[in-house]
Write an enzyme that holds these catalytic residues in place. Structure first.
Site, PDB file in Angstrom:
ATOM      1  N   HIS A 100       0.890  -1.166   0.000  1.00 25.34           N
ATOM      2  CA  HIS A 100       0.000   0.000   0.000  1.00 25.34           C
ATOM      3  C   HIS A 100       0.927   1.214   0.000  1.00 25.34           C
ATOM      4  CE1 HIS A 100      -2.271  -3.054   2.341  1.00 25.34           C
ATOM      5  NE2 HIS A 100      -3.362  -2.511   1.847  1.00 25.34           N
ATOM      6  N   ASP A 103       2.571   1.952   3.251  1.00 27.07           N
ATOM      7  CA  ASP A 103       3.507   0.953   3.789  1.00 27.07           C
ATOM      8  C   ASP A 103       4.937   1.344   3.437  1.00 27.07           C
ATOM      9  OD1 ASP A 103       1.219  -0.560   4.298  1.00 27.07           O
ATOM     10  OD2 ASP A 103       1.477  -1.809   2.507  1.00 27.07           O
ATOM     11  N   ASP A 338      -0.513 -12.512   2.258  1.00 28.20           N
ATOM     12  CA  ASP A 338      -1.184 -11.509   3.087  1.00 28.20           C
ATOM     13  C   ASP A 338      -1.372 -12.162   4.460  1.00 28.20           C
ATOM     14  OD1 ASP A 338      -2.547  -9.445   4.144  1.00 28.20           O
ATOM     15  OD2 ASP A 338      -4.116  -9.356   2.626  1.00 28.20           O
TER      16      ASP A 338
HETATM   17  C1  XUL Z   1      -7.417  -6.695   4.446  1.00 27.86           C
HETATM   18  C2  XUL Z   1      -6.615  -7.117   3.302  1.00 27.86           C
HETATM   19  C3  XUL Z   1      -5.751  -6.078   2.683  1.00 27.86           C
HETATM   20  C4  XUL Z   1      -5.685  -6.148   1.204  1.00 27.86           C
HETATM   21  C5  XUL Z   1      -4.957  -5.017   0.554  1.00 27.86           C
HETATM   22  O1  XUL Z   1      -8.232  -7.691   4.960  1.00 27.86           O
HETATM   23  O2  XUL Z   1      -6.620  -8.257   2.913  1.00 27.86           O
HETATM   24  O3  XUL Z   1      -4.483  -6.178   3.239  1.00 27.86           O
HETATM   25  O4  XUL Z   1      -5.082  -7.332   0.797  1.00 27.86           O
HETATM   26  O5  XUL Z   1      -5.490  -3.792   0.871  1.00 27.86           O
HETATM   27 CO    CO Z   2      -5.652  -9.247   1.382  1.00 25.93          CO
END
Ligand code: XUL
Ligand code: CO
Length: 438
Positions: A100, A103, A338
Site C-alpha cells: 500500500h 507501507d 497476506d
Molecule cells: C485486508 C486485506 C488487505 C488487502 C490489501 O483484509 O486483505 O491487506 O489485501 O489492501
Molecule cells: Co488481502
C-alpha cells in the site's frame, strides 16, 4: 530487528528429511512441475504491510514486534525498512512484493507530503529492484486507515473524501507504473456500511464504480498494461462490505460495465469469512473468467474475524493450486502472503520461519494438485457425472434447442428415472490417497 536478520542464512531447499528449520523441505524453486519451474508456478510475493509494518498491536495490548528501523527522519527509516524488505526477500528467494502507498512511504501530514514521499521512496525502491531483480506484483492505496475514511472512501457520503481517495489512488497508480507492477488492487477497506439508517447504498455503489472507471481510464492513459483486481471480503472493518464475495463482485462488475478490466484477488481468510471455502472462491473466479491473483493466508474457523495466519493447511493449498493449474496458472498475478506472524512470534527468525512454512505448504499443494490431475480419477468422475449432456436430449438442452413443452413430451414417456450417486466419500478417499501415499 535488522541485526536479527543479519544472522539468518540464505534459505535453501534441503528436502523433506531435513531437520534444519531454516531450510525448505518441499519448495524447490527450480523443480519442474507441469512444464514450469515451481517458482514460476507459485510466484510468491511478500506483503510489505504485515512483514515490515505490523507490530503485533491488538485491542488488548501494545506491539510486541520491533519495527524500529534505522534513521533519524521518517524518510531515512522508510529507506532502512525497504533495505530490510529486500534482504528478507533475497534470503527467502521471493521474487515479488506488494504494497500500500503508506507501507512504503511516510504518510506525512497531508496528501501533498504523502505524494512527495512516495516519489522519493519509489526512486529508492527502484534502485533496490534493479540491484536484486525483485519485481512488484501489485500496488494499492490504503484508503481505510486515515480517520478521513471512517465512513468509506469511494463510498464516502462526502465528496471531498471521495476526492482524497481519488488523489491517493492516482499516486499509487503512478508508483505502481513506475515500479513496473503488473497489477493494481482495490480492497474495499471501509466500502460498506454499519447501519442502513444513515446509508444511501444506491449512490455509494454508483460512486464506487465511478472511481474504478476513473482509475482504469487514468492508468490505461499512462500506459499501464497490468490487471486491475478487486479483493472480495464480506465484513471487517465494516459490518457489511459491498465486495462481499466473488459472485457479488462479478455481478457488480457486470452491472457497471467493468468486467473486462477487472479480475479477482482472492484471499483465503476472506473466503471463509464469507461462509465459503477458499476453493469455492477460486473456482467461482475461474468459471467467470475472472481469476487473477491470490492473497495467501488462512483463518481460524473457530474465530469470526480475519486472523491472516500464514497458510499451513495443505488440504487447502492443494485444492487452491488445483484451481490455479486449471485456470492456466498465473499471468500477471501471483501468491502474495497476506499473512502475519502471531503476536507471540515476535522475532525476525519467526518471520522467516513463517514464510518457510507458507512457501512449503504451497509447494506441497502444487505437487499434490499435479498428482490429482495426473491421476485423473476425480476429473474423470466429474466428466462422467455430466455425460448425459453430451448426447441425446442432454446435448439438445445444452445447445438450447429444447422448449419446456419438448421436455414435457420427452419426460412423460420416460420409464422411472433413478438419480445416480454423487460418491462424495469415495472422492474424498481418493484425495486422501493422493495426498498421503506414505
Ligand atoms: C485486508 C486485506 C488487505 C488487502 C490489501 O483484509 O486483505 O491487506 O489485501 O489492501
Ligand atoms: Co488481502
Amino acid at each position: 530487528m535488522v541485526n536479527g536478520l543479519k544472522e539468518i542464512p540464505q534459505i535453501n531447499f534441503e528436502g523433506k528429511d531435513s531437520k534444519n528449520p531454516l531450510s525448505f523441505k518441499y519448495y524447490n524453486p527450480d523443480e519442474i512441475i507441469q512444464g514450469k519451474k515451481m517458482k514460476d508456478y507459485l510466484k510468491f510475493a511478500l506483503s510489505y504491510w504485515h512483514t515490515l509494518c505490523g507490530d503485533g498491536t491488538d485491542p488488548f495490548g501494545v506491539g510486541t514486534i520491533d519495527r524500529d528501523y534505522a534513521g533519524q527522519t521518517e524518510m531515512e527509516k522508510a529507506k532502512s525498512k525497504a533495505d530490510v524488505a529486500f534482504e528478507i526477500m533475497q534470503k527467502l528467494g521471493i521474487e515479488y512484493f506488494c504494497f500500500h502507498d503508506v507501507d512504503i512511504a511516510p504518510a506525512g501530514n497531508s496528501l501533498k507530503e504523502l505524494k512527495a514521499n512516495l516519489e522519493e521512496i519509489t526512486d529508492y525502491i527502484k534502485t533496490l529492484m534493479d540491484k536484486t531483480g525483485i519485481k512488484l506484483l501489485w500496488g494499492t492505496a490504503n484508503c481505510f486507515s486515515h480517520p478521513r475514511y471512517m465512513n468509506g472512501a469511494g463510498t464516502s457520503p462526502q465528496a471531498d473524501v471521495f476526492a482524497c481517495a481519488a488523489a491517493q489512488i492516482k499516486n499509487a497508480i503512478d508508483a505502481t507504473i513506475k515500479l513496473g507492477g503488473t497489477g493494481y488492487v482495490f480492497w474495499g477497506g471501509r466500502e460498506g456500511y454499519e447501519t442502513l439508517l444513515n446509508t444511501d447504498i444506491d449512490l455509494e455503489l454508483d460512486n464506487m464504480a465511478r472511481l474504478m472507471h476513473m482509475t482504469v481510464d487514468y492508468a490505461r492513459a499512462q500506459g499501464f498494461e497490468g490487471d486491475f483486481y478487486i479483493e472480495p471480503k464480506p465484513k471487517e472493518p465494516t459490518k457489511h462490505q459491498y465486495d462481499f464475495d466473488v459472485a457479488t463482485v462479478v455481478g457488480f462488475l457486470r452491472k457497471y460495465n467493468l468486467k473486462r478490466e477487472f479480475k479477482m484477488n482472492i484471499e483465503a481468510n476472506h473466503a471463509t469469512l464469507a461462509g465459503h471455502t477458499f476453493q469455492h472462491e477460486l473456482h467461482m473466479a475461474r468459471v467467470n473468467n475472472a481469476f487473477g491473483s491470490i492473497d495467501a493466508n488462512q483463518g481460524d474457523l473457530l474465530l469470526g474475524w480475519d486472523t491472516d495466519q500464514f497458510p499451513t493447511n495443505v488440504y487447502e493449498t492443494a485444492l487452491c493450486m488445483l484451481e490455479v493449474i486449471k485456470a492456466g496458472g498465473f499471468t500477471n498475478g501471483g501468491l502474495n502472503f497476506d499473512a502475519k506472524v502471531r503476536r507471540a512470534s515476535y522475532t525476525m527468525e519467526d518471520i522467516i520461519l513463517a514464510y518457510i512454512a507458507g512457501m512449503d505448504s504451497f509447494a506441497l499443494g502444487l505437487k499434490i494438485a499435479n498428482k490429482i490431475i495426473e491421476d485423473g480419477r476425480i476429473d474423470e468422475f466429474v466428466t462422467n457425472r455430466y455425460s448425459s449432456y453430451k448426447t441425446g436430449i442432454g446435448a439438445d438442452i445444452v445447445a438450447e434447442k429444447t422448449t419446456l413443452e419438448d421436455l414435457e413430451k420427452y419426460a412423460l414417456e420416460l420409464p422411472e428415472v433413478i438419480a445416480e450417486s454423487g460418491k462424495q466419500e469415495y472422492l474424498e478417499s481418493v484425495l486422501n490417497n493422493l495426498m498421503f501415499s506414505l
